[in-house]
Design a protein around this motif. Structure first.
Motif, PDB file in Angstrom:
ATOM      1  N   THR A   1      -4.848 114.933 170.845  1.00 44.28           N
ATOM      2  CA  THR A   1      -5.848 115.673 171.466  1.00 44.28           C
ATOM      3  C   THR A   1      -7.089 115.606 171.008  1.00 44.28           C
TER       4      THR A   1
ATOM      5  N   GLN B   1      -8.626 112.269 170.861  1.00 42.00           N
ATOM      6  CA  GLN B   1      -9.197 111.782 172.161  1.00 42.00           C
ATOM      7  C   GLN B   1     -10.660 112.522 172.506  1.00 42.00           C
ATOM      8  N   ASP B   2     -10.643 113.937 171.928  1.00 38.45           N
ATOM      9  CA  ASP B   2     -12.053 114.521 172.138  1.00 38.45           C
ATOM     10  C   ASP B   2     -13.069 113.845 171.375  1.00 38.45           C
TER      11      ASP B   2
ATOM     12  N   ASN C   1     -13.507 110.724 171.110  1.00 46.38           N
ATOM     13  CA  ASN C   1     -13.624 109.318 171.733  1.00 46.38           C
ATOM     14  C   ASN C   1     -12.705 108.278 171.408  1.00 46.38           C
TER      15      ASN C   1
ATOM     16  N   ASN D   1      -9.744 106.005 171.812  1.00 44.27           N
ATOM     17  CA  ASN D   1      -8.563 105.736 172.750  1.00 44.27           C
ATOM     18  C   ASN D   1      -7.110 105.390 171.929  1.00 44.27           C
TER      19      ASN D   1
ATOM     20  N   LEU E   1       1.381 109.182 175.426  1.00 38.47           N
ATOM     21  CA  LEU E   1       0.591 108.171 175.357  1.00 38.47           C
ATOM     22  C   LEU E   1       0.751 106.627 175.438  1.00 38.47           C
TER      23      LEU E   1
END
Ligand SMILES: Nc1nc2c(ncn2[C@@H]2O[C@H](COP(=O)(O)OP(=O)(O)OP(=O)(O)O)[C@@H](O)[C@H]2O)c(=O)[nH]1
Ligand SMILES: [Mg+2]
Length: 281
Positions: free
Chosen positions: A124, A127-128, A130, A132, A166
């Motif tokens: 997480t 992902q925060d 940026n 992928n 994922l």
């Protein structure tokens, strides 16, 4: 956007070797692929890590600490939790460069991926920031060469896929160690086909356990086949073409290079012969 492969798998499945081979392959192709060591107990690997969790904390510290007194596995979980508490340290070390492509070389304790939440929280965070992210699960092919083992490896992969949520790629590592006969035998399992797997289990003689749980095994086999849930890509690190194909597959999964694809496509569509190929005649 930035891009990341979370490289996971059982102890000794070849994660660190994979990371160093992919980074090297990237360098050969003029692509910058960096590796981060997330294994606080790592003793040896062949790459120069961009970030090394051992600079923050080592498993040894948690085992020798008078108050903590962890064993190696509890200590490892503690280290990953500690990393999450110090997420800013990781964030600073990672920097903020557009288009970065990073492999996270993870520890080999499978419970981190099947049911504990620390790795999920790390995902997480990435992902925060940026990234992928996709998970890449390595399984040593030597533990996948008969029906029973294949089914059990498949269930391990499935459990990780379900837990991490994922985009996911499964790899059979160390293909260079298989004989030709063993490779041919394995081929039958690669397209999810419960008959091949179950047939092989029966061929090897049904143990008391398999006899008792035959219909359970059959149901697992069918579940995997019906939903094409788990597929494995065989990987021989020594084969450049094989490496290239795998990297393309993973790049697609994390949408790396999509901008470039669009540019190429526009360019190609202006070529008359390519245009002709698009007609229905
Ligand atoms: N022949 C062959 N050996 C390999 C390959 N990949 C890894 N190995 C060997 O397998 C052993 C374990 O490899 P590592 O890359 O350290 O495995 P790991 O998954 O990082 O292990 P842990 O970090 O301890 O969980 C080493 O002796 C490697 O040399 C491969 O593709 N082919
Ligand atoms: Mg390793």
């Amino acid at each position: 956007m930035r891009f990341a492969q979370l490289v996971v798998g059982p102890a000794g499945s070849g994660k660190s070797t994979y990371c160093s081979a992919v980074a090297q392959y990237g360098a050969d192709m003029n692509r910058n692929i960096e590796v981060i060591n997330l294994d606080p107990a790592a003793e040896h690997f062949d790459y120069t890590p961009l970030v090394d969790i051992r600079e923050l904390i080592q498993v040894q510290d948690t085992m020798e600490d008078e108050e903590l007194h962890f064993g190696p596995n509890g200590g490892l979980v503690f280290c990953i939790e500690y990393l999450l508490e110090n997420a800013d340290w990781l964030r600073t070390r990672l920097g903020e460069h557009e288009d970065d492509y990073i492999l996270f070389d993870c520890p080999g304790q499978i419970e981190l991926y099947t049911h504990l939440t620390a790795i999920k929280r790390l995902i997480t965070l990435l992902q925060d920031w940026n990234f992928n992210v996709c998970s890449v699960f390595l399984m040593d092919v030597q533990f996948m060469t008969d029906g029973s083992k294949f089914l059990s490896g498949t269930m391990a992969a499935l459990s990780i896929m379900v837990n991490l949520e994922l985009p996911h790629v499964n790899i059979l590592s160390k293909m260079d160690l298989l004989s030709k006969t063993a490779r041919r035998r394995l081929e039958r399992f690669l397209e999810p086909d419960s008959h091949a797997i179950l047939g092989d289990i029966e061929l090897n003689g049904l143990s008391a356990f398999n006899l008792k749980y035959k219909s359970l095994t059959e149901s697992f086999g069918k579940l995997i086949e019906d939903y094409s849930l788990v597929r494995f890509i065989p990987l021989n690190l020594k084969n450049h073409e094989n490496m290239g194909d795998l990297l393309i597959t993973i790049d697609n999964v994390i949408q790396y290079g999509e901008d470039q694809d669009i540019k190429t496509k526009d360019f190609e569509e202006q070529e008359p012969d390519v245009f002709e190929n698009l007609t229905n005649e």
